[in-house]
Enzyme design. Sequence first.
Site, mmCIF file in Angstrom:
data_model
loop_
_atom_site.group_PDB
_atom_site.id
_atom_site.type_symbol
_atom_site.label_atom_id
_atom_site.label_comp_id
_atom_site.label_asym_id
_atom_site.label_seq_id
_atom_site.Cartn_x
_atom_site.Cartn_y
_atom_site.Cartn_z
ATOM 1 N N HIS A 1 0.797 -1.305 0.031
ATOM 2 C CA HIS A 1 0.043 -0.080 -0.123
ATOM 3 C C HIS A 1 0.949 1.455 -0.010
ATOM 4 O O HIS A 1 1.873 1.225 0.590
ATOM 5 C CB HIS A 1 -1.018 0.070 1.054
ATOM 6 N N ASP B 1 6.340 0.957 6.566
ATOM 7 C CA ASP B 1 4.856 0.765 6.204
ATOM 8 C C ASP B 1 4.125 1.563 5.478
ATOM 9 O O ASP B 1 3.619 2.794 5.992
ATOM 10 C CB ASP B 1 4.215 0.821 7.722
ATOM 11 N N GLU C 1 -5.195 1.939 3.000
ATOM 12 C CA GLU C 1 -5.017 0.826 3.585
ATOM 13 C C GLU C 1 -5.150 1.064 5.146
ATOM 14 O O GLU C 1 -6.023 0.203 5.949
ATOM 15 C CB GLU C 1 -3.685 -0.047 3.278
HETATM 16 ZN ZN LIG Z 1 0.775 -1.251 6.348
#
Ligand SMILES: [Zn+2]
Length: 471
Positions: A289, A301, A335
């Site tokens: 994402h 992330d 996400e």
């Molecule tokens: Zn993530």
Amino acid sequence: MKFLLFTFVGAHLLALNSGKAICRNDTSQRTFQEIKEEIACYGDVAKAIIDLAVYGKAQNRSYERLALLVDTVGSRLSGSKGLEKAIQIMCQNLKEDGLENVHLEPVKIPHWERGEESAMMLEPRMQKMAILGLGSSIGTPPEGITAEVLVVTSFDELRRRAQEARGKIVVYNQPYTNYSNTVKYRVQGAVEAAKVGALASLIRSVASFSIYSPHTGIQEYQDGVPQIPTACITVEDAEMMSRMVSRGSKIVIQLKMGAKNYPDADSFNTVAEIIGSKYPEQVVLVSGHLDSWDVGQGAMDDGGGAFISWEALSLIQDLGLRPKRTLRLVLWTAEEQGGVGAFHYYQSHKANISNYSLVMESDAGTFLPSGLQFTGSEKARAIMKEVMSLLQPINVTQVFSAGEGTDINFWIQDGVPGASLLDDLYKYFSFHHSRGDTMTAMDPKQMNVAAAVWAVVSYVVADMEEMLPRS
Ligand SMILES: [Zn+2]
Ligand SMILES: *[C@@H]1O[C@H](CO)[C@@H](O)[C@H](O)[C@H]1NC(C)=O
Ligand SMILES: *[C@@H]1O[C@H](CO)[C@@H](O)[C@H](O)[C@H]1NC(C)=O
Ligand SMILES: *[C@@H]1O[C@H](CO)[C@@H](O)[C@H](O)[C@H]1NC(C)=O
Ligand SMILES: *[C@@H]1O[C@H](CO)[C@@H](O)[C@H](O)[C@H]1NC(C)=O
Ligand SMILES: *[C@@H]1O[C@H](CO)[C@@H](O)[C@H](O)[C@H]1NC(C)=O
Ligand SMILES: *[C@@H]1O[C@H](CO)[C@@H](O)[C@H](O)[C@H]1NC(C)=O
């Protein structure tokens, strides 16, 4: 930068493969032994991918591409200008990379902003505390909420002490076991506190390690339960307040949050392909994402997952390979708000679910992979083990259970085999959703290995004569 010179190598390898008698490609039902032999034929291709990604010209490419993006646009919160800019840049990047069918698929996404926020301990002594509002939380009145604290270590304790919670700020000092088990305090903490009459809730950050770092994330209100402001505090402050109350001290905190929810914003899932040569309508989906939280750079992330997914297609293209099935790269939007972009994609594409061979998402770090997590039938698992054995040269051959990812779970729940990358989760949850999620947490060499695993798995599954069996 592209590497057209590798076209020759790829063609050569393919010629090598088709020359072997055991490398059959007829469509009849095969025995497992035949499938095993078919997969073994990809040994040379796997070595070429590994050489290019780990030792060759593509070394460090996913890291460097990622660094350029996140240093340019910074964090990419759902609904923010940063995310919008990142999507436009990625669309351009994928076109310039020569990938096919590059396009954006529109979807409406949540838009929340944290605004100014602070927490001050007033009693038993003055101390400014590090906090981060949780995604979708409402703000406090401008003068803040000043109230006594009730510290609990679990929802059970909160229910037992429900009488004491009214009019207070509930502080959760839950121990960290693992993410999936502990994150419920972040997601439902405000709702449970509101049910017993609390004015606000603060949760101990859901993190494996802390150097006084708050770790944010999404939280969810519930219909019929009053909405109260909620933020995360550090592990250090949660533990200290726990010690203070055990000594009988009264704690008072003033919490100020300028958080606000705005109308949904326009956004896009970003898609690119290498179109399949023989079964173009069949798909192996590779993904990560593009959105992130608003603190740090979202490098880990899920910058890492998004960029090794792009890298997988780049590597395959550089080697002049074109699998029989279509390899589809999807960079999901929103996400972090609960797979909003992915849910829209699923709804608009599920008519073709029978032609999805495998869905892959990397969203748990791109450190040195310990192996692949896989969900699918026993037959499919046996095939994945053979595919992973091709990664013997870099010693990443293990196949674990529970392949998953917020964005691919919609497909997995409907029976499509799913795979995710597993690595050092202790390290991952040390940086997760914190200001520390920057390029400094990333390692180019480890990303090279992760990209090689991702490319080999996606290419071989996309090129095998048959789709992965669902039963
Ligand atoms: Zn993530
Ligand atoms: C394998 O596929 C190639 C090209 O798709 C085709 O020319 C060849 O006849 C096939 N061989 C078998 C045994 O089906
Ligand atoms: C890749 O990164 C590693 C670690 O930073 C470095 O040692 C190596 O020289 C880099 N390789 C290239 C080709 O830049
Ligand atoms: C997480 O921890 C809980 C409680 O300790 C345990 O029951 C569960 O199996 C763990 N989950 C994973 C994925 O390790
Ligand atoms: C389904 O796949 C076909 C090709 O087989 C394609 O033309 C069509 O656009 C796809 N539909 C969706 C909703 O993805
Ligand atoms: C799936 O692909 C096959 C060809 O491989 C095609 O005949 C079929 O119509 C496709 N199914 C859907 C639902 O698109
Ligand atoms: C290969 O990986 C396994 C764990 O997956 C590890 O135990 C072993 O030490 C590794 N071997 C080498 C040579 O690195």
